[in-house]
Design a protein around this motif. Structure first.
Motif, PDB file in Angstrom:
ATOM      1  N   ALA A   1       0.827  -1.205   0.000  1.00 44.38           N
ATOM      2  CA  ALA A   1       0.000   0.000   0.000  1.00 44.38           C
ATOM      3  C   ALA A   1       0.863   1.258   0.000  1.00 44.38           C
ATOM      4  O   ALA A   1       1.955   1.289   0.562  1.00 44.38           O
ATOM      5  CB  ALA A   1      -0.927   0.002   1.218  1.00 44.38           C
ATOM      6  N   GLY A   2       0.352   2.301  -0.660  1.00 41.58           N
ATOM      7  CA  GLY A   2       1.012   3.600  -0.660  1.00 41.58           C
ATOM      8  C   GLY A   2       1.973   3.835  -1.806  1.00 41.58           C
ATOM      9  O   GLY A   2       2.495   4.944  -1.947  1.00 41.58           O
TER      10      GLY A   2
ATOM     11  N   GLU B   1      14.592   7.771  -8.432  1.00 40.99           N
ATOM     12  CA  GLU B   1      15.319   7.670  -7.159  1.00 40.99           C
ATOM     13  C   GLU B   1      15.214   8.945  -6.332  1.00 40.99           C
ATOM     14  O   GLU B   1      15.326   8.898  -5.098  1.00 40.99           O
ATOM     15  CB  GLU B   1      16.790   7.342  -7.415  1.00 40.99           C
ATOM     16  N   ALA B   2      14.998  10.094  -6.999  1.00 42.59           N
ATOM     17  CA  ALA B   2      14.938  11.361  -6.263  1.00 42.59           C
ATOM     18  C   ALA B   2      13.618  11.539  -5.518  1.00 42.59           C
ATOM     19  O   ALA B   2      13.515  12.415  -4.650  1.00 42.59           O
ATOM     20  CB  ALA B   2      15.151  12.532  -7.216  1.00 42.59           C
ATOM     21  N   LEU B   3      12.618  10.741  -5.818  1.00 40.15           N
ATOM     22  CA  LEU B   3      11.339  10.853  -5.109  1.00 40.15           C
ATOM     23  C   LEU B   3      11.495  10.404  -3.657  1.00 40.15           C
ATOM     24  O   LEU B   3      12.315   9.526  -3.357  1.00 40.15           O
ATOM     25  CB  LEU B   3      10.275   9.987  -5.788  1.00 40.15           C
ATOM     26  N   PRO B   4      10.713  10.971  -2.751  1.00 42.78           N
ATOM     27  CA  PRO B   4      10.755  10.504  -1.364  1.00 42.78           C
ATOM     28  C   PRO B   4      10.437   9.014  -1.285  1.00 42.78           C
ATOM     29  O   PRO B   4       9.586   8.513  -2.035  1.00 42.78           O
ATOM     30  CB  PRO B   4       9.670  11.341  -0.672  1.00 42.78           C
ATOM     31  N   GLU B   5      11.090   8.303  -0.383  1.00 37.98           N
ATOM     32  CA  GLU B   5      10.892   6.861  -0.272  1.00 37.98           C
ATOM     33  C   GLU B   5       9.443   6.509   0.009  1.00 37.98           C
ATOM     34  O   GLU B   5       8.954   5.447  -0.399  1.00 37.98           O
ATOM     35  CB  GLU B   5      11.790   6.302   0.829  1.00 37.98           C
ATOM     36  N   THR B   6       8.727   7.406   0.665  1.00 34.56           N
ATOM     37  CA  THR B   6       7.346   7.130   1.055  1.00 34.56           C
ATOM     38  C   THR B   6       6.394   7.023  -0.134  1.00 34.56           C
ATOM     39  O   THR B   6       5.318   6.429  -0.012  1.00 34.56           O
ATOM     40  CB  THR B   6       6.825   8.220   2.004  1.00 34.56           C
ATOM     41  N   ILE B   7       6.787   7.587  -1.271  1.00 30.38           N
ATOM     42  CA  ILE B   7       5.910   7.536  -2.449  1.00 30.38           C
ATOM     43  C   ILE B   7       6.617   6.951  -3.674  1.00 30.38           C
ATOM     44  O   ILE B   7       6.001   6.814  -4.730  1.00 30.38           O
ATOM     45  CB  ILE B   7       5.373   8.945  -2.808  1.00 30.38           C
ATOM     46  N   ARG B   8       7.873   6.594  -3.539  1.00 31.91           N
ATOM     47  CA  ARG B   8       8.658   6.111  -4.674  1.00 31.91           C
ATOM     48  C   ARG B   8       8.067   4.807  -5.217  1.00 31.91           C
ATOM     49  O   ARG B   8       7.763   3.886  -4.441  1.00 31.91           O
ATOM     50  CB  ARG B   8      10.096   5.881  -4.233  1.00 31.91           C
ATOM     51  N   PRO B   9       7.882   4.691  -6.536  1.00 32.10           N
ATOM     52  CA  PRO B   9       7.389   3.423  -7.099  1.00 32.10           C
ATOM     53  C   PRO B   9       8.317   2.264  -6.745  1.00 32.10           C
ATOM     54  O   PRO B   9       9.524   2.450  -6.536  1.00 32.10           O
ATOM     55  CB  PRO B   9       7.380   3.690  -8.604  1.00 32.10           C
ATOM     56  N   ARG B  10       7.736   1.090  -6.704  1.00 31.11           N
ATOM     57  CA  ARG B  10       8.494  -0.101  -6.327  1.00 31.11           C
ATOM     58  C   ARG B  10       8.512  -1.108  -7.473  1.00 31.11           C
ATOM     59  O   ARG B  10       7.616  -1.124  -8.317  1.00 31.11           O
ATOM     60  CB  ARG B  10       7.851  -0.769  -5.108  1.00 31.11           C
ATOM     61  N   VAL B  11       9.530  -1.947  -7.441  1.00 25.38           N
ATOM     62  CA  VAL B  11       9.609  -3.109  -8.329  1.00 25.38           C
ATOM     63  C   VAL B  11       9.666  -4.342  -7.444  1.00 25.38           C
ATOM     64  O   VAL B  11      10.476  -4.411  -6.515  1.00 25.38           O
ATOM     65  CB  VAL B  11      10.849  -3.045  -9.243  1.00 25.38           C
TER      66      VAL B  11
ATOM     67  N   ASN C   1       4.869 -10.456 -19.041  1.00 27.13           N
ATOM     68  CA  ASN C   1       4.281  -9.147 -18.763  1.00 27.13           C
ATOM     69  C   ASN C   1       4.606  -8.700 -17.342  1.00 27.13           C
ATOM     70  O   ASN C   1       4.983  -9.505 -16.480  1.00 27.13           O
ATOM     71  CB  ASN C   1       2.763  -9.196 -18.936  1.00 27.13           C
ATOM     72  N   ILE C   2       4.417  -7.414 -17.107  1.00 22.55           N
ATOM     73  CA  ILE C   2       4.622  -6.836 -15.783  1.00 22.55           C
ATOM     74  C   ILE C   2       3.290  -6.295 -15.284  1.00 22.55           C
ATOM     75  O   ILE C   2       2.610  -5.551 -16.010  1.00 22.55           O
ATOM     76  CB  ILE C   2       5.668  -5.707 -15.836  1.00 22.55           C
ATOM     77  N   ALA C   3       2.904  -6.699 -14.089  1.00 25.69           N
ATOM     78  CA  ALA C   3       1.658  -6.202 -13.501  1.00 25.69           C
ATOM     79  C   ALA C   3       1.909  -4.862 -12.825  1.00 25.69           C
ATOM     80  O   ALA C   3       2.954  -4.647 -12.206  1.00 25.69           O
ATOM     81  CB  ALA C   3       1.115  -7.196 -12.480  1.00 25.69           C
ATOM     82  N   VAL C   4       0.946  -3.965 -12.953  1.00 26.94           N
ATOM     83  CA  VAL C   4       1.033  -2.642 -12.326  1.00 26.94           C
ATOM     84  C   VAL C   4      -0.016  -2.579 -11.229  1.00 26.94           C
ATOM     85  O   VAL C   4      -1.217  -2.660 -11.487  1.00 26.94           O
ATOM     86  CB  VAL C   4       0.794  -1.517 -13.357  1.00 26.94           C
ATOM     87  N   LEU C   5       0.439  -2.451  -9.984  1.00 22.97           N
ATOM     88  CA  LEU C   5      -0.462  -2.330  -8.845  1.00 22.97           C
ATOM     89  C   LEU C   5      -0.521  -0.874  -8.407  1.00 22.97           C
ATOM     90  O   LEU C   5       0.510  -0.185  -8.360  1.00 22.97           O
ATOM     91  CB  LEU C   5       0.013  -3.194  -7.676  1.00 22.97           C
ATOM     92  N   ASP C   6      -1.718  -0.398  -8.085  1.00 19.02           N
ATOM     93  CA  ASP C   6      -1.859   0.990  -7.636  1.00 19.02           C
ATOM     94  C   ASP C   6      -1.569   1.105  -6.138  1.00 19.02           C
ATOM     95  O   ASP C   6      -1.303   0.087  -5.470  1.00 19.02           O
ATOM     96  CB  ASP C   6      -3.239   1.541  -8.013  1.00 19.02           C
ATOM     97  N   PRO C   7      -1.550   2.325  -5.590  1.00 14.77           N
ATOM     98  CA  PRO C   7      -1.213   2.495  -4.173  1.00 14.77           C
ATOM     99  C   PRO C   7      -2.192   1.831  -3.207  1.00 14.77           C
ATOM    100  O   PRO C   7      -1.902   1.733  -2.016  1.00 14.77           O
ATOM    101  CB  PRO C   7      -1.207   4.015  -3.990  1.00 14.77           C
ATOM    102  N   GLN C   8      -3.329   1.375  -3.691  1.00  8.54           N
ATOM    103  CA  GLN C   8      -4.268   0.610  -2.866  1.00  8.54           C
ATOM    104  C   GLN C   8      -4.011  -0.893  -2.984  1.00  8.54           C
ATOM    105  O   GLN C   8      -4.749  -1.701  -2.417  1.00  8.54           O
ATOM    106  CB  GLN C   8      -5.711   0.917  -3.264  1.00  8.54           C
ATOM    107  N   GLY C   9      -2.959  -1.271  -3.732  1.00 11.76           N
ATOM    108  CA  GLY C   9      -2.619  -2.672  -3.891  1.00 11.76           C
ATOM    109  C   GLY C   9      -3.495  -3.410  -4.869  1.00 11.76           C
ATOM    110  O   GLY C   9      -3.498  -4.646  -4.900  1.00 11.76           O
TER     111      GLY C   9
END
Length: 217
Positions: free
Chosen positions: A69-70, A101-111, A180-188
């Motif tokens: 989440a997030g 990488e410059a985005l804050p860790e709290t909102i940075r996209p994840r892999v 393929n790569i799945a894209v999950l939103d901040p709500q998971g």
């Protein structure tokens, strides 16, 4: 027909079936909301909630829905013995990761790299492999039933394919899996897909835009 050829045929059939089911699910009901113009990410008309899952992260902690989440998260299935698709994909995703990488860790996209070869890949080994491409990449695995449930929820498939000498050497096998790569939103939720061939700059731009849209008032 060889085992590998049969594996690809079955994977194609399963993927096609999953695509038809997804289309029937997403095309029915209320009209879809307008979607932003993106280069690499294909968004679904409506995000879909994932059923409960429980994977094991590389540090031994559980990976459950709330852990994602997030953040916008890109999920890729693979395995550490993969000769080509997996290292290429993780290297291309690492190029995209460098752009945010410059985005804050709290909102940075994840892999998130999920190994579908638990027989040979422990959570720690999957993590060591993924971190070699980018230190921020998450890694996880689980037993086969849990992995199958998770993969199916994303519309993905995987299958163990024995090699020619499998009977003499149980380690002689590969694992065919969706690329393929799945894209999950901040709500998971499952929000979209990225299909090969990958374009790191386009992926980075899309994820930055999606993240910025979430931050907009």
């Amino acid at each position: 027909m060889s085992n590998r050829t049969l594996g690809y045929v079955l994977l194609a059939a399963l993927a096609a079936g999953a695509g038809l089911l997804a289309a029937r699910h997403f095309l029915g009901g209320e009209p879809a909301a307008p979607q932003p113009a993106l280069q690499a990410v294909t968004l679904l008309p409506r995000p879909r909630e994932l059923p409960p899952f429980n994977l094991r992260q590389s540090d031994g902690t559980p990976l459950v829905p709330g852990e994602l989440a997030g953040h916008w998260t890109l999920v890729f299935l693979g395995f550490t013995f993969c000769p080509d698709v997996c290292p290429t994909t993780l290297a291309e995703l690492a190029l995209a990761q460098k752009q945010w990488e410059a985005l804050p860790e709290t909102i940075r996209p994840r892999v998130l790299f999920v190994s579908v070869d638990p027989e040979r890949d422990t959570p720690a080994k999957a993590g060591e492999y993924a971190h070699a491409f980018h230190p921020d990449t998450l890694a996880a695995t689980a037993d086969v039933p849990a992995l199958e449930k998770f993969a199916t929820s994303l519309g993905f498939v995987f299958m163990k394919v024995p090699g020619r000498h499998y009977e003499q050497n149980p380690q002689d096998y590969s694992v065919d899996h969706s690329a393929n790569i799945a894209v999950l939103d901040p709500q998971g939720r499952l929000a979209g897909l990225i299909r090969p061939p990958l374009q790191p700059q386009a992926i980075a731009a899309d994820l930055l835009r999606l993240t910025e849209m979430d931050r907009a008032p």
